[in-house]
Enzyme design. Structure first.
Site, PDB file in Angstrom:
ATOM      1  N   GLU A   1      15.339 -73.297 -20.052  1.00 60.00           N
ATOM      2  CA  GLU A   1      14.056 -73.146 -20.729  1.00 60.00           C
ATOM      3  C   GLU A   1      12.899 -73.341 -19.743  1.00 60.00           C
ATOM      4  OE1 GLU A   1      14.712 -74.415 -25.315  1.00 60.00           O
ATOM      5  OE2 GLU A   1      14.969 -76.040 -23.863  1.00 60.00           O
TER       6      GLU A   1
ATOM      7  N   GLU B   1      24.297 -75.536 -26.152  1.00 58.28           N
ATOM      8  CA  GLU B   1      23.856 -76.328 -27.300  1.00 58.28           C
ATOM      9  C   GLU B   1      24.873 -76.325 -28.438  1.00 58.28           C
ATOM     10  OE1 GLU B   1      20.226 -76.083 -24.934  1.00 58.28           O
ATOM     11  OE2 GLU B   1      21.894 -74.733 -25.334  1.00 58.28           O
TER      12      GLU B   1
END
Length: 259
Positions: free
Chosen positions: A114, A134
């Site tokens: 990110e 994730e």
């Protein structure tokens, strides 16, 4: 500025910003995010012309500091506000108007991806690997992956990465859009080369390239067309443009030719 989790130095017009938690694979804890916010708040008012973003040690960043997250045992609203701080840090970086070139190596995982996706250019070396694990950890992205990573690779690939733990590296990472450059040697050397080239551009041109394009992507086509015309009107008539156009007209400017 004094940092605990970052390190900063200058090489001429280029600033080198390092994630400085190598024993944690440069995992992003709450304090690091606050330091990133502080840094990119003051950066546009400095005379730094470009930034190389790197990680100290063998990895760029392994993402969210999961040990801290586990120990903090945050309530939902507490983690929501932490995510909003991540968004503020990465938005300040993307919209700063200063070119940020990420020199990647090792893990570019989860929140590390990110962060890298908020840079304007990403350079990977042969040891770099990209992942969004994730799903396997019972988590969901909170630092802008649904915006920036999905924009880079597409919704379907991002869902695949999160559901299955798929890892991208090498030429495949370039082909899907996770990085623009892949080098056999040092990603930092290539990133510095690109940063020095960008630093030679007029600052107003770089500001428009590194902020206006992102803003326009969030607009309707009609609004973006208007905004583009306004920005072009300002940038393309600046004194630095006139000087460079005169050099082009006089045939003293460098020509655009492949190497």
């Amino acid at each position: 500025m004094e940092f605990s989790n970052l390190a900063f130095r200058r090489d001429g017009d280029v600033g080198i910003l390092s994630l400085n938690r190598p024993t944690k694979r440069n995992a992003l804890n709450a304090a690091t995010i606050e330091e990133l916010i502080d840094f990119f708040t003051v950066l546009p008012r400095s005379n730094v012309r470009a930034i190389v973003l790197r990680g100290e040690g063998d990895h760029f960043s392994a993402g969210l500091d999961l040990v801290e997250h586990h120990k903090e045992d945050r309530r939902p609203e507490e983690f929501m506000h932490l995510c909003l701080r991540w968004h503020e840090a990465f938005n300040k970086m993307e919209y700063s108007g200063i070119p940020v070139i990420a020199a990647l190596t090792g893990a570019v995982v989860g929140g590390g991806l990110e962060l890298a996706s908020a840079a304007h250019i990403r350079v990977a070396d042969s040891k770099t690997y990209f992942a969004l694990p994730e799903g396997q950890r019972g988590l969901f992205t909170g630092g802008g992956a649904t915006i920036r990573v999905a924009d880079l690779v597409g919704k379907a690939r991002m869902i695949d990465m999160m559901l299955t733990g798929r890892i991208y590296k090498g030429r495949e990472a370039v082909e899907v859009g996770l990085c623009q450059y892949l080098v056999e040697g040092s990603s930092e050397d290539k990133a510095m080369e690109l940063a020095r080239a960008a630093a030679e551009n007029p600052p107003l041109s770089n500001f428009a390239i590194c902020s206006a394009i992102s803003h326009m992507q969030n607009m309707s086509a009609l609004d973006a067309s208007y905004a583009e015309a306004v920005v072009a009107g300002i940038v393309n008539t600046q004194p630095a443009s006139r000087e460079r156009l005169e050099a082009f007209a006089n045939k003293t400017a460098a020509r655009v030719r492949p190497k």
